[in-house]
Design an enzyme around this catalytic site. Structure first.
Site, PDB file in Angstrom:
ATOM      1  N   HIS A 777      47.438   0.142  -4.430  1.00  0.00           N
ATOM      2  CA  HIS A 777      48.646   0.245  -3.599  1.00  0.00           C
ATOM      3  C   HIS A 777      49.569   1.326  -4.168  1.00  0.00           C
ATOM      4  O   HIS A 777      49.408   1.747  -5.312  1.00  0.00           O
ATOM      5  CB  HIS A 777      49.392  -1.093  -3.570  1.00  0.00           C
ATOM      6  CG  HIS A 777      49.881  -1.521  -4.932  1.00  0.00           C
ATOM      7  ND1 HIS A 777      49.036  -2.065  -5.882  1.00  0.00           N
ATOM      8  CD2 HIS A 777      51.127  -1.452  -5.503  1.00  0.00           C
ATOM      9  CE1 HIS A 777      49.723  -2.337  -6.986  1.00  0.00           C
ATOM     10  NE2 HIS A 777      51.000  -1.976  -6.774  1.00  0.00           N
ATOM     11  N   ASP A 779      53.799   2.036  -4.707  1.00  0.00           N
ATOM     12  CA  ASP A 779      55.044   1.269  -4.817  1.00  0.00           C
ATOM     13  C   ASP A 779      56.115   1.882  -3.927  1.00  0.00           C
ATOM     14  O   ASP A 779      56.152   3.101  -3.714  1.00  0.00           O
ATOM     15  CB  ASP A 779      55.549   1.255  -6.257  1.00  0.00           C
ATOM     16  CG  ASP A 779      54.618   0.519  -7.200  1.00  0.00           C
ATOM     17  OD1 ASP A 779      53.868  -0.355  -6.720  1.00  0.00           O
ATOM     18  OD2 ASP A 779      54.646   0.828  -8.417  1.00  0.00           O
ATOM     19  N   HIS A 829      47.577   2.868  -7.551  1.00  0.00           N
ATOM     20  CA  HIS A 829      47.146   2.102  -8.726  1.00  0.00           C
ATOM     21  C   HIS A 829      46.798   0.664  -8.340  1.00  0.00           C
ATOM     22  O   HIS A 829      47.170   0.179  -7.273  1.00  0.00           O
ATOM     23  CB  HIS A 829      48.216   2.115  -9.799  1.00  0.00           C
ATOM     24  CG  HIS A 829      49.544   1.569  -9.339  1.00  0.00           C
ATOM     25  ND1 HIS A 829      50.410   2.294  -8.549  1.00  0.00           N
ATOM     26  CD2 HIS A 829      50.147   0.359  -9.574  1.00  0.00           C
ATOM     27  CE1 HIS A 829      51.492   1.568  -8.302  1.00  0.00           C
ATOM     28  NE2 HIS A 829      51.350   0.384  -8.930  1.00  0.00           N
ATOM     29  N   ARG A 839      48.853 -13.524 -18.030  1.00  0.00           N
ATOM     30  CA  ARG A 839      49.511 -12.258 -18.318  1.00  0.00           C
ATOM     31  C   ARG A 839      50.828 -12.196 -17.545  1.00  0.00           C
ATOM     32  O   ARG A 839      50.866 -12.548 -16.353  1.00  0.00           O
ATOM     33  CB  ARG A 839      48.608 -11.082 -17.920  1.00  0.00           C
ATOM     34  CG  ARG A 839      49.245  -9.716 -18.154  1.00  0.00           C
ATOM     35  CD  ARG A 839      48.439  -8.606 -17.509  1.00  0.00           C
ATOM     36  NE  ARG A 839      49.053  -7.307 -17.711  1.00  0.00           N
ATOM     37  CZ  ARG A 839      48.868  -6.247 -16.926  1.00  0.00           C
ATOM     38  NH1 ARG A 839      48.062  -6.336 -15.874  1.00  0.00           N
ATOM     39  NH2 ARG A 839      49.473  -5.114 -17.195  1.00  0.00           N
TER      40      ARG A 839
END
Length: 848
Positions: A777, A779, A829, A839
């Site tokens: 995607h 941002d 990314h 995480r």
């Protein structure tokens, strides 16, 4: 001048001499001052009669003006050889203003030639000045007085030492007669020393600003036998105002706190005392002064323009601090005079303390603090350090408390010499106290902890802590420190002890503000007022040890002082004052106690004189700062996260990575992929607390497309997250971006100035059970930050970020480090899958 003119004036003077009898020769050929018979008066001591050649064939003597209508004429004689004699003559006349010198040949009745009038006053050497004061006990004020006297080399005689004070409560009512009685006794020994000048002064609230030569010069210029200090306030009997002589310029009323005169005349005054020790000394002197016959007979005047004596009561606006030629003086700007003695009478003792910080030359612009090294202690020269009780007070919810407690254990001071008294009023901090106790019990032998279950008021707790030291004979110092004090100088305790003051505090200030732990002055109602030097002291423009009326938060008190001057237990209670204000007022004023042998109203005022303890603030070193606690909200799980506005320095110290500054000094920014920059930003504590805060909130989004939290309600590439806005951290986070991210942006993206604005700020949670990865995607941002909040390999396996256009992956993100990369167009990314564990990352889409 022609002989005819001279002859006319001589005839006038002869007529005056015939009409008013006079003794033609007083003390001829004598080195000692001549005595004047009863009934004769002149101002200033009679001049020595030994002649000296001044040039030509005339020898000139000095002269002095007497009271109105009287002139002491010295003789100018022709050179008659070594056998000649001359006389010191007193002439009474009604118009002496135009009188000129006259000489008389002892061998003849003829008058010699007149010469021009010469205004020369006979000298009195400094060793002929004796300062007398009364001090039944030695206080800080007394020592300051003696220090100023020593500075100018005054000879001081102290009366009453070792005696019980029975002179009454002179601060609040009449009294002080004991001082006159002591003067009466001592002056009998000096009654016949006509060349001795006696200066009487108070000592507890007086400082010298000039030396003996200046005093004598100003006294002799007054041309009176006795000079009293003058005051603008009449005390103690205001009904006597009309009896005072009219004064057109200057202060009208007598103040008995200081007077100077020739010993025989001072003796004549005090020998009239026949009252009690607790009668009023000022009233006694006043009645003598306002009696015209006595005033004229003794030749008394007042120092109307404060040339010698400056009383501060009623004159606060008249006196200012003056620096000139490397010296500090108090100047009366009304009369343009430089008084030699400053008396903090009445309620002006705090102002006197202010002047005492500078006068005489205690601090100057050229030399700084000249007394800071006086009477200090060198701890490095001793083998065993003094025992110290540290009183810790947690009186309200306080940010960064664990750090505060840990600092106390890291002070540069032997642990075996420390004891702790801790009062914790807040249940919220019980967990912090337990952690501290478990650690400290292995290093500190004595730990006394008083918790919220005791329900003590702040004043009661502080009294208890101080008494904990007072009752321990081995406690040599009591170091009181509040939880809102951040001590950055671990040598603070040593530094304060070495200054060797009864009470001393380190200067601590609130970051970026003028707020500090001391006041330089007080308002008339006893609250804060800004002194002239407050800002300079706070900002370090004037560095030294400062006598102040109020200090709080952190201070050191000698154990000996607690067991002597401050031996009462209830020091933190007075009227309705806050505990710290009560302590300072009680220390300054030392509440007077009724004597055991004074049970009746008649003897009730036989009290001990005030012996207030001076309180000092030191700004000689950088000691630390004060926290702001007023808006500390404890409704969150980790409340310190919200302190970026109230306590920015402490927030940065706790939450920003210690290597952050190296970004700009050592170029530690890495670039693992094209235009992807990697740098340290968060501390471990910041990462842990942010994760804890999110888990405590617990409302994770679940990674669904439908999302009511965002505009439009739909998320194209959803993550399992919690927005900063949901936990009330949005404003803090945006400020963090502007303060700490924006400077890095400018460094790595040269020429780009970010607005530091972001609509979406959130923490993402990746786990195999919920959301393990994120598809490719872009941002919705100009650039994005992505901060790793935990450790790969320890907390999770897998994960990372891949930038597809560059086929570049970052699979081992470091905890507390951030990626910064463009959001649109170039940097498609994806989030790599987490294999196990959980995480956490913090993400912001900046400048959308």
């Amino acid at each position: 001048m022609g002989w005819c003119s001279v002859k006319t004036q001589l005839l006038l003077l002869l007529a005056a001499l015939v009409l008013q009898p006079w003794n033609p020769c007083l003390g001829a050929d004598s080195e000692k001052p001549s005595s004047i018979p009863t009934g004769e008066r002149s101002r200033g001591p009679p001049c020595p009669a030994r002649l000296g050649r001044m040039g030509g064939s005339f020898i000139r003597w000095p002269f002095a003006w007497g009271p109105p209508g009287e002139l002491a004429l010295s003789v100018a004689t022709p050179d008659l050889g070594s056998t000649s004699q001359s006389c010191f003559c007193v002439v009474r006349c009604s118009q002496c203003a135009s009188a000129e010198r006259l000489y008389r040949d002892p061998q003849s009745t003829a008058l010699g030639t007149l010469s021009k009038l010469s205004y020369v006053i006979p000298s009195v050497f400094a060793d002929k000045l004796l300062v007398i004061t009364v001090a039944t006990k030695e206080s800080d004020g007394f020592h300051r007085f003696m220090q100023s006297a020593k500075y100018f080399n005054y000879t001081v005689k102290v009366l009453g030492q070792g005696e019980e004070w029975r002179g009454g409560d002179v601060i609040n009512t009449i009294g002080g007669g004991q001082k006159v009685r002591l003067m009466k006794e001592v002056m009998e020994h000096y009654a016949n020393q006509e060349d001795l000048v006696v200066l009487f002064t108070e000592c507890f609230n007086v400082i010298f600003a000039g030396g003996p030569e200046e005093v004598l010069k100003k006294f002799q210029k007054s041309n009176h036998k006795v000079v009293f200090a003058a005051d603008g306030i009449l005390w103690p009997d205001k009904r006597l105002a009309d009896k005072y002589p009219i004064v057109h310029i200057g202060k009208r009323y007598l103040n008995s706190g200081g007077f100077i005169g020739y010993a025989p005349y001072i003796n004549r005054i005090v020998q009239q005392w026949n009252l009690q020790d607790n009668d009023d000394d000022q009233l006694f002197y006043t009645k003598i002064y306002i009696d015209p016959m006595k005033r004229e007979a003794i030749n008394i005047t007042l120092d109307h323009k404060c040339k010698i004596f400056q009383t501060l009561n009623g004159a606060v606006d008249e006196v200012v601090l003056k620096f000139e030629n490397g010296k500090a003086r108090a100047k009366n700007v009304f009369y343009e005079t430089l008084p030699v003695m400053i008396n903090g009478n009445g309620p002006t003792k705090i102002l006197l303390n202010y002047f005492g910080n500078y006068v005489p030359n205690a601090w100057t612009q050229d030399n700084g603090c000249t007394l800071c090294e006086v009477d200090t202690i060198d701890l490095s020269a001793i083998d065993v350090y003094p025992n110290v009780t540290i009183g810790v007070f947690i009186e309200q919810p306080t940010p960064f408390l664990p750090r505060f407690l840990n600092t106390l254990l890291t002070l540069d001071y032997p642990k075996e010499a420390l004891k702790f008294f801790i009062h914790n009023k807040e249940v919220y901090h019980e967990k912090d106290i337990k952690v501290f106790f478990d650690k400290a019990k292995h290093e500190i032998t004595t730990l006394k902890i008083v918790g919220p279950e005791e329900n003590l008021s702040q004043a009661e707790a502080r009294n208890m802590g101080m008494d904990f030291c007072r009752q321990d004979e081995n406690c040599e110092y009591y170091f009181s420190v509040d939880a809102d004090v951040v001590l950055t100088n671990l040598r603070t305790l040593k530094i304060l002890i070495e200054q060797n003051r009864k009470i001393i505090a380190p200067l601590v200030t609130r970051h970026g503000k003028l707020w500090s732990n001391f006041w330089g002055a007080l308002s008339p109602d006893g609250y804060y007022a800004r002194s002239e030097d407050y800002v300079d002291i706070v900002q370090g423009n004037r560095v030294g040890i400062w006598n102040v009326p109020y200090m709080a938060n952190v201070y050191l008190i000698k154990g000996k002082t607690l067991r002597s001057e401050m031996n009462e237990r209830n020091y933190f209670v007075r009227d309705k004052l806050d505990p710290d204000m009560a302590l300072c007022r009680n220390a300054r004023e030392m509440t007077l106690q009724r004597e055991k042998d004074s049970p009746t109203p008649e003897t009730f005022q036989m009290l001990s004189p005030p012996k207030g303890v001076f309180m000092y603030i030191s700004n000689r070193h950088e000691f630390g700062r004060l926290l702001s606690t007023a808006n500390y909200n404890i409704s969150h799980f980790n409340n310190d996260l919200w302190q970026i506005f109230e306590n920015p320095v402490d927030w940065k110290e706790k939450y920003i990575n210690r290597d952050y500054s190296k970004i700009f000094t050592e170029n530690i920014v890495e670039q693992p992929c094209p235009d992807v920059f990697w740098f340290p930003i968060f501390s471990e504590k910041a990462c842990d607390e942010l994760v804890e805060e999110m888990e405590h909130y617990g409302q994770w989004s679940g990674g669904k497309h439908h999302d009511s939290r965002i505009s439009g309600g739909y998320e194209n590439v959803p993550t399992d997250d919690i927005h900063m806005k949901q936990i009330g951290l949005e404003n803090v986070w945006l400020h963090f971006i502007r303060e700490f991210i924006a400077p890095v942006t400018l460094k790595v993206f040269a020429g780009y100035y970010t607005k530091g604005f972001a609509l979406l700020n959130f923490v993402v949670k990746y786990s195999p059970e919920r959301q393990r990865s994120l598809r490719p995607h872009h941002d919705a941002s100009t650039f994005t930050i992505n901060i790793a909040l935990n450790n790969v390999g320890e907390d999770f396996q897998g994960g990372g970020c891949k930038f597809l256009r560059y086929n570049c992956s970052i699979e081992s993100p470091r905890k507390g480090w951030s990626f910064m990369h463009p959001g649109r167009l170039t940097h498609l990314h994806e989030g790599l899958p987490v294999k196990n564990g959980t995480r956490y990352i913090a993400v912001s889409f900046i400048d959308p």
